[in-house]
Motif scaffolding. Sequence first.
Motif, PDB file in Angstrom:
ATOM      1  N   SER A  28       0.826  -1.218   0.000  1.00  0.00           N
ATOM      2  CA  SER A  28       0.000   0.000   0.000  1.00  0.00           C
ATOM      3  C   SER A  28       0.852   1.257   0.000  1.00  0.00           C
ATOM      4  N   VAL A  29       1.841   1.297   0.893  1.00  0.00           N
ATOM      5  CA  VAL A  29       2.693   2.488   0.992  1.00  0.00           C
ATOM      6  C   VAL A  29       3.545   2.643  -0.269  1.00  0.00           C
ATOM      7  N   GLY A  30       4.045   1.512  -0.799  1.00  0.00           N
ATOM      8  CA  GLY A  30       4.831   1.566  -2.031  1.00  0.00           C
ATOM      9  C   GLY A  30       4.036   2.164  -3.181  1.00  0.00           C
ATOM     10  N   LEU A  31       2.793   1.732  -3.330  1.00  0.00           N
ATOM     11  CA  LEU A  31       1.936   2.284  -4.389  1.00  0.00           C
ATOM     12  C   LEU A  31       1.614   3.749  -4.131  1.00  0.00           C
ATOM     13  N   ALA A  32       1.395   4.096  -2.855  1.00  0.00           N
ATOM     14  CA  ALA A  32       1.096   5.497  -2.518  1.00  0.00           C
ATOM     15  C   ALA A  32       2.277   6.406  -2.865  1.00  0.00           C
ATOM     16  N   ILE A  33       3.507   5.918  -2.657  1.00  0.00           N
ATOM     17  CA  ILE A  33       4.700   6.703  -3.016  1.00  0.00           C
ATOM     18  C   ILE A  33       4.783   6.878  -4.531  1.00  0.00           C
ATOM     19  N   LEU A  34       4.525   5.786  -5.260  1.00  0.00           N
ATOM     20  CA  LEU A  34       4.596   5.849  -6.724  1.00  0.00           C
ATOM     21  C   LEU A  34       3.564   6.813  -7.310  1.00  0.00           C
ATOM     22  N   ILE A  35       2.433   6.960  -6.625  1.00  0.00           N
ATOM     23  CA  ILE A  35       1.389   7.885  -7.094  1.00  0.00           C
ATOM     24  C   ILE A  35       1.586   9.288  -6.513  1.00  0.00           C
ATOM     25  N   GLY A  36       1.867   9.349  -5.214  1.00  0.00           N
ATOM     26  CA  GLY A  36       1.887  10.628  -4.509  1.00  0.00           C
ATOM     27  C   GLY A  36       3.059  11.523  -4.854  1.00  0.00           C
ATOM     28  N   VAL A  37       4.268  10.959  -4.978  1.00  0.00           N
ATOM     29  CA  VAL A  37       5.444  11.792  -5.273  1.00  0.00           C
ATOM     30  C   VAL A  37       5.326  12.443  -6.655  1.00  0.00           C
ATOM     31  N   PRO A  38       5.014  11.690  -7.723  1.00  0.00           N
ATOM     32  CA  PRO A  38       4.827  12.358  -9.027  1.00  0.00           C
ATOM     33  C   PRO A  38       3.731  13.421  -9.001  1.00  0.00           C
ATOM     34  N   LEU A  39       2.635  13.151  -8.256  1.00  0.00           N
ATOM     35  CA  LEU A  39       1.568  14.157  -8.169  1.00  0.00           C
ATOM     36  C   LEU A  39       2.053  15.421  -7.467  1.00  0.00           C
ATOM     37  N   GLY A  40       2.856  15.236  -6.410  1.00  0.00           N
ATOM     38  CA  GLY A  40       3.409  16.378  -5.698  1.00  0.00           C
ATOM     39  C   GLY A  40       4.332  17.201  -6.584  1.00  0.00           C
ATOM     40  N   ILE A  41       5.140  16.513  -7.384  1.00  0.00           N
ATOM     41  CA  ILE A  41       6.029  17.205  -8.334  1.00  0.00           C
ATOM     42  C   ILE A  41       5.202  17.937  -9.385  1.00  0.00           C
ATOM     43  N   PHE A  42       4.160  17.268  -9.873  1.00  0.00           N
ATOM     44  CA  PHE A  42       3.313  17.855 -10.917  1.00  0.00           C
ATOM     45  C   PHE A  42       2.670  19.160 -10.454  1.00  0.00           C
ATOM     46  N   ILE A  43       2.091  19.158  -9.243  1.00  0.00           N
ATOM     47  CA  ILE A  43       1.400  20.380  -8.793  1.00  0.00           C
ATOM     48  C   ILE A  43       2.389  21.475  -8.413  1.00  0.00           C
ATOM     49  N   SER A  44       3.651  21.119  -8.135  1.00  0.00           N
ATOM     50  CA  SER A  44       4.649  22.160  -7.866  1.00  0.00           C
ATOM     51  C   SER A  44       5.042  22.886  -9.147  1.00  0.00           C
ATOM     52  N   TYR A  45       4.875  22.220 -10.286  1.00  0.00           N
ATOM     53  CA  TYR A  45       5.172  22.834 -11.581  1.00  0.00           C
ATOM     54  C   TYR A  45       3.922  23.430 -12.216  1.00  0.00           C
ATOM     55  N   THR A  46       2.740  22.905 -11.838  1.00  0.00           N
ATOM     56  CA  THR A  46       1.480  23.378 -12.422  1.00  0.00           C
ATOM     57  C   THR A  46       0.629  23.940 -11.296  1.00  0.00           C
ATOM     58  N   SER A  47       0.766  25.229 -11.053  1.00  0.00           N
ATOM     59  CA  SER A  47       0.127  25.844  -9.888  1.00  0.00           C
ATOM     60  C   SER A  47      -1.397  25.725  -9.905  1.00  0.00           C
ATOM     61  N   LYS A  48      -2.003  25.756 -11.092  1.00  0.00           N
ATOM     62  CA  LYS A  48      -3.459  25.671 -11.187  1.00  0.00           C
ATOM     63  C   LYS A  48      -3.994  24.317 -10.714  1.00  0.00           C
ATOM     64  N   ALA A  49      -3.158  23.276 -10.818  1.00  0.00           N
ATOM     65  CA  ALA A  49      -3.609  21.928 -10.419  1.00  0.00           C
ATOM     66  C   ALA A  49      -3.452  21.690  -8.921  1.00  0.00           C
ATOM     67  N   GLY A  50      -2.681  22.556  -8.245  1.00  0.00           N
ATOM     68  CA  GLY A  50      -2.376  22.324  -6.838  1.00  0.00           C
ATOM     69  C   GLY A  50      -3.594  22.257  -5.945  1.00  0.00           C
ATOM     70  N   LYS A  51      -4.452  23.270  -6.066  1.00  0.00           N
ATOM     71  CA  LYS A  51      -5.609  23.332  -5.181  1.00  0.00           C
ATOM     72  C   LYS A  51      -6.575  22.161  -5.397  1.00  0.00           C
TER      73      LYS A  51
END
Length: 521
Positions: A28-51
């Motif tokens: 569960s945690v392994g999958l959450a890292i694989l999904i969560g880290v890329p999403l965190g990177i994505f919203i740091s580059y795409t401010s409109k998607a953050g909220k």
Amino acid sequence: MSFLEYLGSSYPQILSLVIEHLKLTAISVGLAILIGVPLGIFISYTSKAGKPVLSLANIIQAIPSMALLGFMIPLFGIGTVPSIVAVVLYSLLPIIKNTYTGIENINPQTLEAAKGIGLTPFQVLTKVQIPLALPVIMAGVRIASVTAVGLMTMAAFIGAGGLGYLVFSGIKTVNNNQILAGAIPACILALTVDFLLGLVEKLVTPVSLQKGDTALKKKRRTMQKAVLSAAAFLLAGVFIVTSLGGQMQSSRTISIGSKDFTEQEILGNMMADLIEDRTDISVNRRLNLGGTQVCFGALKGGDIDLYIEYSGTAYTDMLKHPPVSDMEKVYQTVKKELKEQYGIEVLKQMNFNNTYTLAVTQETAKQYGLESISDLAKRADSMTSGTTFEFSNREDGLSGLQKAYGFQIGNSLTLDNSPRYLALQNGEVDVIDSFSTDGLLKKFNLKTLIDDRKFFPPYYAVPIIREEALEEFPEIPALLEELGPLLTDEVMMELNYQVDELQQTPAEVARKFLVENGLIS
């Protein structure tokens, strides 16, 4: 039996559940890292998607865990998949948030310097931003992992196993030793995970940012790497051993399920032991799944192949017929309609009738002269009932009973399994629903009230099996027909009592009964 004695007799089961719990949490945690880290990177580059992304993660985090598991069942069935999906969803928020925060808080001058020496945007991300954000990211992973260990205890609610199995079983049978045997290892596992990920957090923090003597810091890092390497090898070994165990399973495998109370677990283990001992069929035990609709849904969806249902429950709750007391009519209707509507075969019904009943303490019965439900009806408006969720919401339960006897209970509380017996003993409720073969009736010496208007339909135990499974395993009906006649009302109550009061496990009680009656060797 003391807690230490329980640990001594049950340590193989506890160890197996710890490994199962660890494996589920790691996935569960392994999958959450694989999904969560890329999403965190994505919203740091795409401010409109953050909220929107963070808002969605917050909403998921706010959903009660039991409700989220309930949503998962129609989508993914029962077992490990819905449990892992639910825990992954719960783990996303701290990982996404910390990844985003870690990258956003990097000094802009550092990024300008990286660009100034000619690094591409991808190189800036991989060589500057992620390394500098890693301590913050790991703090989020650490929080998510510890939370996941606790949440994974809920997995037992839908048949995924883990340490929650002991906790839920202990609550249902008023067995504090069993509750502690599940809760203490889960707590130790959470602390261990927190410690190990704390070491990772220190290792990914640049040495220059850590306080203390440089030589001492290097020595500590060497020790930390050694501890983490040993933990990684251990985790890898768990995955390899459990995977090999799954591959060695017989090609002829049937999945047997059960509902979430003592009698059902005993019956599920009896069927499994009988089939494994007398045939070449391997049994996948998916016991303690939940209520009627969870088990029936699992059977229809192919997650399980066989379980014990009750004729009256199938007639009223599953097929939506009004309650009747004609045993043969109920059985024949259930047999015909389950086959026609769902492709489910109903085998020969067993010898015991586990009907619903209402129970009060001996003192209450004596005080109000209660012998029957009609006697109760005269006093019901001043009483408080404690009934299970299923009984409270079924037409052959509290609602229909009140209509049939013409009374309205004064105050109705919904309590599941053993807590309602404790509430009755403590005087917090006056009457509860029960099954006529429940061992807790004997344990607490309760008075059961006669259903003098014969409202409750017959609830004979009936094995129900998917048509495809019956075609594949035609030897099963004959085996179960040997077992059925031996299980009378009195026998079933005694077997339940051995679990509920004498603190034996359902598996032990089931096997002992089969051996004593010459059904297995």
